[in-house]
Design an enzyme around this catalytic site. Structure first.
Site, short mmCIF file in Angstrom:
data_model
loop_
_atom_site.label_atom_id
_atom_site.label_comp_id
_atom_site.label_asym_id
_atom_site.label_seq_id
_atom_site.Cartn_x
_atom_site.Cartn_y
_atom_site.Cartn_z
N LYS A 13 8.66 -6.36 14.46
CA LYS A 13 9.81 -5.49 14.75
C LYS A 13 9.42 -4.01 14.58
O LYS A 13 9.68 -3.20 15.45
CB LYS A 13 11.00 -5.82 13.82
CG LYS A 13 11.47 -7.27 13.93
CD LYS A 13 12.65 -7.56 13.02
CE LYS A 13 12.36 -7.44 11.53
NZ LYS A 13 11.44 -8.47 10.99
N ARG A 88 21.48 -8.43 9.15
CA ARG A 88 20.68 -9.56 8.69
C ARG A 88 21.55 -10.70 8.18
O ARG A 88 21.02 -11.71 7.74
CB ARG A 88 19.85 -9.06 7.51
CG ARG A 88 18.38 -9.11 7.73
CD ARG A 88 17.80 -8.56 6.44
NE ARG A 88 16.42 -8.83 6.33
CZ ARG A 88 15.47 -7.96 6.69
NH1 ARG A 88 15.77 -6.82 7.24
NH2 ARG A 88 14.22 -8.27 6.50
N ARG A 127 -1.10 -7.13 6.12
CA ARG A 127 -0.53 -5.87 6.62
C ARG A 127 -0.86 -4.73 5.66
O ARG A 127 -0.86 -4.89 4.43
CB ARG A 127 0.99 -5.97 6.76
CG ARG A 127 1.61 -4.59 7.03
CD ARG A 127 3.08 -4.62 7.34
NE ARG A 127 3.81 -5.53 6.50
CZ ARG A 127 5.02 -5.98 6.81
NH1 ARG A 127 5.61 -5.61 7.92
NH2 ARG A 127 5.62 -6.80 6.00
N ARG A 155 2.55 -3.60 0.80
CA ARG A 155 3.92 -3.76 0.31
C ARG A 155 3.99 -4.82 -0.79
O ARG A 155 3.35 -5.83 -0.72
CB ARG A 155 4.84 -4.14 1.48
CG ARG A 155 5.45 -2.95 2.17
CD ARG A 155 6.11 -3.29 3.49
NE ARG A 155 7.08 -4.37 3.42
CZ ARG A 155 7.83 -4.74 4.46
NH1 ARG A 155 7.72 -4.12 5.62
NH2 ARG A 155 8.68 -5.74 4.34
N ARG A 166 11.19 -14.80 1.82
CA ARG A 166 11.76 -14.03 2.93
C ARG A 166 12.02 -14.93 4.13
O ARG A 166 13.02 -14.78 4.83
CB ARG A 166 10.83 -12.88 3.31
CG ARG A 166 10.85 -11.76 2.27
CD ARG A 166 9.59 -10.92 2.30
NE ARG A 166 9.44 -10.16 3.52
CZ ARG A 166 8.31 -9.57 3.88
NH1 ARG A 166 7.23 -9.67 3.12
NH2 ARG A 166 8.26 -8.87 5.00
P1 AP5 Z 1 5.45 -5.54 11.56
O1 AP5 Z 1 5.62 -4.84 12.85
O2 AP5 Z 1 5.33 -4.75 10.32
O3 AP5 Z 1 6.57 -6.70 11.42
P2 AP5 Z 1 8.11 -6.61 11.02
O4 AP5 Z 1 8.83 -7.58 11.89
O5 AP5 Z 1 8.59 -5.21 11.01
O6 AP5 Z 1 8.01 -7.23 9.58
P3 AP5 Z 1 8.70 -6.80 8.21
O7 AP5 Z 1 7.96 -7.50 7.14
O8 AP5 Z 1 8.84 -5.32 8.11
O9 AP5 Z 1 10.09 -7.43 8.40
P4 AP5 Z 1 11.09 -7.76 7.30
O10 AP5 Z 1 12.28 -8.06 8.13
O11 AP5 Z 1 10.68 -8.83 6.37
O12 AP5 Z 1 11.10 -6.45 6.39
P5 AP5 Z 1 12.07 -5.20 6.25
O13 AP5 Z 1 11.28 -4.02 5.95
O14 AP5 Z 1 13.05 -5.17 7.36
O15 AP5 Z 1 4.16 -6.49 11.72
C1 AP5 Z 1 3.72 -7.31 10.64
C2 AP5 Z 1 2.18 -7.39 10.65
O16 AP5 Z 1 1.76 -8.05 11.85
C3 AP5 Z 1 1.48 -6.02 10.67
O17 AP5 Z 1 0.32 -6.09 9.92
C4 AP5 Z 1 1.17 -5.79 12.16
O18 AP5 Z 1 0.04 -4.96 12.34
C5 AP5 Z 1 0.91 -7.22 12.63
N1 AP5 Z 1 1.29 -7.40 14.03
C6 AP5 Z 1 2.33 -6.81 14.70
N2 AP5 Z 1 2.37 -7.25 15.98
C7 AP5 Z 1 1.33 -8.15 16.10
C8 AP5 Z 1 0.85 -8.93 17.18
N3 AP5 Z 1 1.43 -8.90 18.38
N4 AP5 Z 1 -0.22 -9.74 16.95
C9 AP5 Z 1 -0.82 -9.78 15.73
N5 AP5 Z 1 -0.41 -9.04 14.67
C10 AP5 Z 1 0.65 -8.24 14.86
O19 AP5 Z 1 12.91 -5.61 4.94
C11 AP5 Z 1 12.29 -5.69 3.69
C12 AP5 Z 1 13.32 -6.07 2.63
O20 AP5 Z 1 14.34 -5.04 2.55
C13 AP5 Z 1 14.09 -7.37 2.86
O21 AP5 Z 1 13.37 -8.50 2.45
C14 AP5 Z 1 15.35 -7.11 2.03
O22 AP5 Z 1 15.10 -7.28 0.66
C15 AP5 Z 1 15.61 -5.62 2.27
N6 AP5 Z 1 16.48 -5.40 3.44
C16 AP5 Z 1 16.18 -4.69 4.56
N7 AP5 Z 1 17.18 -4.71 5.43
C17 AP5 Z 1 18.17 -5.47 4.86
C18 AP5 Z 1 19.47 -5.87 5.28
N8 AP5 Z 1 19.95 -5.53 6.49
N9 AP5 Z 1 20.20 -6.65 4.44
C19 AP5 Z 1 19.73 -7.01 3.23
N10 AP5 Z 1 18.51 -6.65 2.77
C20 AP5 Z 1 17.74 -5.90 3.57
MG MG Z 2 9.26 -3.90 9.50
#
Ligand code: AP5
Ligand code: MG
Length: 208
Positions: A13, A88, A127, A155, A166
């Site tokens: 994402k 979410r 990552r 992270r 997660r």
């Molecule tokens: P990346 O692009 O970083 O993936 P992502 O989908 O953004 O993954 P996240 O881990 O950021 O998602 P998340 O939803 O768990 O975390 P968030 O920060 O939102 O890519 C991942 C890896 O893959 C990278 O190394 C990249 O280089 C690689 N990659 C990318 N594309 C690729 C490809 N095509 N092929 C191969 N490799 C590839 O949330 C974190 C925490 O915050 C949550 O757990 C929660 O505690 C809190 N939080 C955030 N939002 C909310 C909400 N709305 N409600 C409640 N809690 C929340």
């Molecule tokens: Mg992300």
């Protein structure tokens, strides 16, 4: 353009959002990034979110909804936005519908990035992110330049254990958003397996 990215942790994402916001000229609003900034800044909200986030659980709906509401009031979000990681839960999705309806606005699309769970753990544990630029790397799939290696961040929730938590939170609390947005006629499914360029192409072809 008002759009949302949903998808499991590590689906890509953040990687894809950084590319699409340039194309559409809209702000990238990542609730995960906002919480990480709050933790770094030592704000009360950051302190409240830290333990839950590090363990891989979800922060409470009220906190997240309040934070997004404030963010969407800012000038740069008036003409559109790309929400990454919000909503979410169904409660968050309903709150967003109400918030937009109050402003006379509506969503244009919800893109679901689909990646099988067996590929997720490897994407997550290798990552690294660059705190200076926000760039996202992967030690194998998108290796960072050697000269920035020292400043890269791993992270706290990118361990195998937190990643499994997660994934469980995604399955139980976030996956119900798929039928929610399908019923509204907004859901676009996008295969998230392939090179980042291929996925950007798939996204732009379904989003227009
Ligand atoms: P990346 O692009 O970083 O993936 P992502 O989908 O953004 O993954 P996240 O881990 O950021 O998602 P998340 O939803 O768990 O975390 P968030 O920060 O939102 O890519 C991942 C890896 O893959 C990278 O190394 C990249 O280089 C690689 N990659 C990318 N594309 C690729 C490809 N095509 N092929 C191969 N490799 C590839 O949330 C974190 C925490 O915050 C949550 O757990 C929660 O505690 C809190 N939080 C955030 N939002 C909310 C909400 N709305 N409600 C409640 N809690 C929340
Ligand atoms: Mg992300």
């Amino acid at each position: 353009m008002r759009m949302i990215f949903i998808g499991p942790p590590g689906a890509g994402k953040g990687t894809q959002a950084a590319r699409l916001v340039q194309r559409y000229g809209i702000p990238h609003i990542s609730t995960g990034d906002m919480f990480r900034a709050a933790i770094k800044g030592g704000t009360p909200m950051g302190l409240a979110a830290k333990t839950v986030m590090d363990g891989g659980g979800l922060v409470g709906d009220d906190i997240v909804i309040g934070m997004v509401k404030e963010r969407l009031e800012q000038d740069d979000a008036k003409g559109g936005f790309l929400l990454d990681g919000f909503p979410r839960t169904v409660v968050q999705a309903q709150a967003l519908q109400e918030l937009l309806a109050d402003k006379g606005q509506a969503l244009d699309a919800v893109a679901l990035l689909e990646v099988p769970e067996e590929l997720i753990v490897e994407r997550i544990i290798h990552r690294r992110s660059d705190p200076s630029t926000g760039a996202i790397y992967h030690l194998k799939f998108n290796p960072p330049p050697a000269e920035i290696a020292e400043r890269l961040v791993h992270r706290k929730d990118d361990t195998e254990v937190a990643c499994r938590t997660r994934l469980g939170a995604y399955r139980e609390q976030t996956a119900p958003l798929v039928p929610f947005y399908e019923d509204l006629g907004l859901l676009k499914r996008v295969d998230g397996v392939g090179s980042p360029d291929q996925i950007t192409e798939r996204l732009t072809s379904v989003l227009g």
